[in-house]
Design a protein around this motif. Sequence first.
Motif, PDB file in Angstrom:
ATOM      1  N   LEU A   1      31.111  44.316  85.234  1.00 31.03           N
ATOM      2  CA  LEU A   1      31.065  43.119  85.895  1.00 31.03           C
ATOM      3  C   LEU A   1      31.818  42.039  84.774  1.00 31.03           C
ATOM      4  CD1 LEU A   1      31.041  41.470  88.540  1.00 31.03           C
ATOM      5  CD2 LEU A   1      28.576  40.732  87.868  1.00 31.03           C
ATOM      6  N   LYS A   2      31.158  41.887  83.579  1.00 34.03           N
ATOM      7  CA  LYS A   2      31.907  40.754  82.742  1.00 34.03           C
ATOM      8  C   LYS A   2      33.200  41.157  82.431  1.00 34.03           C
ATOM      9  CE  LYS A   2      31.050  39.045  78.194  1.00 34.03           C
ATOM     10  NZ  LYS A   2      30.394  38.847  77.267  1.00 34.03           N
ATOM     11  N   GLU A   3      33.503  42.704  82.460  1.00 34.04           N
ATOM     12  CA  GLU A   3      35.005  42.847  81.986  1.00 34.04           C
ATOM     13  C   GLU A   3      35.869  42.569  83.212  1.00 34.04           C
ATOM     14  OE1 GLU A   3      34.652  46.846  81.148  1.00 34.04           O
ATOM     15  OE2 GLU A   3      33.736  46.726  78.977  1.00 34.04           O
ATOM     16  N   MET A   4      35.481  42.852  84.284  1.00 36.44           N
ATOM     17  CA  MET A   4      36.165  42.429  85.496  1.00 36.44           C
ATOM     18  C   MET A   4      36.519  40.910  85.608  1.00 36.44           C
ATOM     19  SD  MET A   4      35.527  45.058  88.392  1.00 36.44           S
ATOM     20  CE  MET A   4      37.040  44.611  89.357  1.00 36.44           C
ATOM     21  N   HIS A   5      35.514  40.044  85.217  1.00 38.71           N
ATOM     22  CA  HIS A   5      35.654  38.547  85.242  1.00 38.71           C
ATOM     23  C   HIS A   5      36.490  38.299  84.202  1.00 38.71           C
ATOM     24  CE1 HIS A   5      31.813  37.838  87.591  1.00 38.71           C
ATOM     25  NE2 HIS A   5      32.791  38.052  88.399  1.00 38.71           N
ATOM     26  N   THR A   6      36.667  38.800  83.161  1.00 41.68           N
ATOM     27  CA  THR A   6      37.562  38.419  81.921  1.00 41.68           C
ATOM     28  C   THR A   6      38.946  39.001  81.704  1.00 41.68           C
ATOM     29  OG1 THR A   6      36.640  40.105  80.572  1.00 41.68           O
ATOM     30  CG2 THR A   6      35.506  37.873  80.126  1.00 41.68           C
TER      31      THR A   6
ATOM     32  N   PHE B   1      23.372  45.602  91.350  1.00 41.33           N
ATOM     33  CA  PHE B   1      23.589  46.806  92.029  1.00 41.33           C
ATOM     34  C   PHE B   1      24.326  46.386  93.462  1.00 41.33           C
ATOM     35  CE2 PHE B   1      20.028  48.282  89.402  1.00 41.33           C
ATOM     36  CZ  PHE B   1      20.641  49.475  88.850  1.00 41.33           C
ATOM     37  N   GLU B   2      24.503  45.119  93.653  1.00 44.34           N
ATOM     38  CA  GLU B   2      25.320  44.934  94.951  1.00 44.34           C
ATOM     39  C   GLU B   2      26.057  43.789  94.728  1.00 44.34           C
ATOM     40  OE1 GLU B   2      23.609  44.910  99.438  1.00 44.34           O
ATOM     41  OE2 GLU B   2      23.071  43.320  98.491  1.00 44.34           O
ATOM     42  N   TRP B   3      27.638  44.394  94.793  1.00 46.22           N
ATOM     43  CA  TRP B   3      28.603  43.251  94.577  1.00 46.22           C
ATOM     44  C   TRP B   3      29.308  42.888  95.464  1.00 46.22           C
ATOM     45  CZ3 TRP B   3      31.883  45.185  89.587  1.00 46.22           C
ATOM     46  CH2 TRP B   3      31.114  45.552  88.663  1.00 46.22           C
ATOM     47  N   GLU B   4      29.858  41.645  95.966  1.00 48.30           N
ATOM     48  CA  GLU B   4      30.675  41.080  96.842  1.00 48.30           C
ATOM     49  C   GLU B   4      32.150  41.255  96.161  1.00 48.30           C
ATOM     50  OE1 GLU B   4      31.260  37.633  99.949  1.00 48.30           O
ATOM     51  OE2 GLU B   4      30.955  37.049  97.783  1.00 48.30           O
ATOM     52  N   VAL B   5      32.849  41.911  97.142  1.00 43.95           N
ATOM     53  CA  VAL B   5      34.180  42.200  96.875  1.00 43.95           C
ATOM     54  C   VAL B   5      35.354  41.445  97.734  1.00 43.95           C
ATOM     55  CG1 VAL B   5      36.129  44.105  96.569  1.00 43.95           C
ATOM     56  CG2 VAL B   5      33.770  44.388  95.756  1.00 43.95           C
ATOM     57  N   ILE B   6      36.340  40.739  97.180  1.00 37.02           N
ATOM     58  CA  ILE B   6      37.301  40.266  98.036  1.00 37.02           C
ATOM     59  C   ILE B   6      38.632  41.065  97.575  1.00 37.02           C
ATOM     60  CG2 ILE B   6      38.599  38.086  98.768  1.00 37.02           C
ATOM     61  CD1 ILE B   6      35.941  36.698  98.225  1.00 37.02           C
TER      62      ILE B   6
ATOM     63  N   VAL C   1      33.945  58.721  85.109  1.00 34.18           N
ATOM     64  CA  VAL C   1      34.794  58.104  84.323  1.00 34.18           C
ATOM     65  C   VAL C   1      35.347  56.747  85.325  1.00 34.18           C
ATOM     66  CG1 VAL C   1      35.661  60.029  82.878  1.00 34.18           C
ATOM     67  CG2 VAL C   1      36.666  59.512  84.972  1.00 34.18           C
ATOM     68  N   GLN C   2      35.135  57.075  86.686  1.00 34.84           N
ATOM     69  CA  GLN C   2      35.640  55.799  87.375  1.00 34.84           C
ATOM     70  C   GLN C   2      34.797  54.689  87.223  1.00 34.84           C
ATOM     71  OE1 GLN C   2      38.175  56.099  89.441  1.00 34.84           O
ATOM     72  NE2 GLN C   2      38.272  58.201  89.740  1.00 34.84           N
ATOM     73  N   THR C   3      35.594  53.742  87.144  1.00 31.80           N
ATOM     74  CA  THR C   3      34.732  52.168  86.920  1.00 31.80           C
ATOM     75  C   THR C   3      34.937  51.336  88.105  1.00 31.80           C
ATOM     76  OG1 THR C   3      36.770  51.208  86.111  1.00 31.80           O
ATOM     77  CG2 THR C   3      35.347  52.242  84.544  1.00 31.80           C
ATOM     78  N   PRO C   4      34.429  50.424  88.282  1.00 37.57           N
ATOM     79  CA  PRO C   4      34.356  49.270  89.470  1.00 37.57           C
ATOM     80  C   PRO C   4      35.977  48.896  89.491  1.00 37.57           C
ATOM     81  CG  PRO C   4      32.570  48.991  88.535  1.00 37.57           C
ATOM     82  CD  PRO C   4      33.095  49.920  87.591  1.00 37.57           C
ATOM     83  N   GLU C   5      36.534  48.781  88.443  1.00 40.64           N
ATOM     84  CA  GLU C   5      37.838  48.480  88.447  1.00 40.64           C
ATOM     85  C   GLU C   5      38.817  49.527  88.984  1.00 40.64           C
ATOM     86  OE1 GLU C   5      41.300  46.969  85.340  1.00 40.64           O
ATOM     87  OE2 GLU C   5      39.378  46.734  84.791  1.00 40.64           O
ATOM     88  N   THR C   6      38.443  50.611  88.382  1.00 41.88           N
ATOM     89  CA  THR C   6      39.491  51.561  88.976  1.00 41.88           C
ATOM     90  C   THR C   6      39.321  52.034  90.457  1.00 41.88           C
ATOM     91  OG1 THR C   6      38.064  53.544  88.356  1.00 41.88           O
ATOM     92  CG2 THR C   6      39.535  52.818  86.624  1.00 41.88           C
ATOM     93  N   ILE C   7      38.245  51.675  90.881  1.00 43.14           N
ATOM     94  CA  ILE C   7      37.914  52.187  92.208  1.00 43.14           C
ATOM     95  C   ILE C   7      38.623  51.094  93.116  1.00 43.14           C
ATOM     96  CG2 ILE C   7      36.005  51.992  94.151  1.00 43.14           C
ATOM     97  CD1 ILE C   7      33.984  53.024  91.887  1.00 43.14           C
ATOM     98  N   LEU C   8      38.443  49.933  92.852  1.00 43.54           N
ATOM     99  CA  LEU C   8      39.182  48.905  93.649  1.00 43.54           C
ATOM    100  C   LEU C   8      40.507  48.749  93.413  1.00 43.54           C
ATOM    101  CD1 LEU C   8      36.382  45.977  92.930  1.00 43.54           C
ATOM    102  CD2 LEU C   8      36.717  47.403  94.976  1.00 43.54           C
TER     103      LEU C   8
ATOM    104  N   VAL D   1      35.283  39.676  92.362  1.00 44.87           N
ATOM    105  CA  VAL D   1      34.194  40.463  92.258  1.00 44.87           C
ATOM    106  C   VAL D   1      33.167  39.381  92.069  1.00 44.87           C
ATOM    107  CG1 VAL D   1      34.998  42.817  92.092  1.00 44.87           C
ATOM    108  CG2 VAL D   1      34.334  41.396  90.030  1.00 44.87           C
ATOM    109  N   GLY D   2      31.938  39.406  92.395  1.00 42.83           N
ATOM    110  CA  GLY D   2      30.582  38.856  92.114  1.00 42.83           C
ATOM    111  C   GLY D   2      29.564  39.497  92.486  1.00 42.83           C
ATOM    112  N   LEU D   3      28.347  38.738  92.375  1.00 41.71           N
ATOM    113  CA  LEU D   3      27.040  39.640  93.305  1.00 41.71           C
ATOM    114  C   LEU D   3      26.846  38.874  94.067  1.00 41.71           C
ATOM    115  CD1 LEU D   3      24.750  39.367  89.577  1.00 41.71           C
ATOM    116  CD2 LEU D   3      26.317  41.416  90.779  1.00 41.71           C
ATOM    117  N   VAL D   4      26.367  39.842  95.278  1.00 37.21           N
ATOM    118  CA  VAL D   4      25.894  39.404  96.439  1.00 37.21           C
ATOM    119  C   VAL D   4      24.670  38.378  96.365  1.00 37.21           C
ATOM    120  CG1 VAL D   4      24.885  40.100  98.836  1.00 37.21           C
ATOM    121  CG2 VAL D   4      26.722  41.332  97.729  1.00 37.21           C
TER     122      VAL D   4
END
Length: 181
Positions: free
Chosen positions: A22-27, A44-49, A124-131, A35-38
């Motif tokens: 999450l920190k990496e995605m913010h930077t 374990f629960e992120w809000e995504v726009i 190897v997938q990350t939230p970034e690669t998923i989104l 992204v942010g936390l719900v």
Amino acid sequence: MAANATSSGQATGSARLLQKQLKEMHTSDISGISVGLVHENNIFEWEVILMINDDCKYYGGAYFRAVMTFPSEYPHLPPKIVFQTPVPFHPNIYPNGELCISILHPPEEDKYGYESASERWSPVQTPETILLSVLSLFNEPNDESPANLDAAKLLRAEREGGPKEFRKRVRQCVRESLGEI
């Protein structure tokens, strides 16, 4: 008792990894994803726009909200993404908002034989690669294995020169996402 200790340790490791990601995605400067936390106390629960640009199938751009929920076994098991109201009219999104994309399917052989294990979840997938994959799915919907049959049928018909009904439904969805309806 040992299984509980293992589960608890795994959840702690998963939480640390998710905090780092999450920190990496913010930077990082990822265009079209926020992204942010719900809830502040639940990693374990992120809000995504997702901000869909004007050049893709979602004519006119859109803002779609989703919740990405990670299991305590993450990264060994995939997260789940559910779009919030308004749910995008899309061949790969169930009417209830749940996203259907191969990389979020459990890391096992497909019992229907449609996907190979290599197309499914991998740690190897990350939230970034998923989104980023989700954004590309808005550019090129997969109508071969649809979650929303109506959307897939209308998209196929339009691709074959039929009426622009898919485009019409998508525009309505975009207007809803922008608060115009």
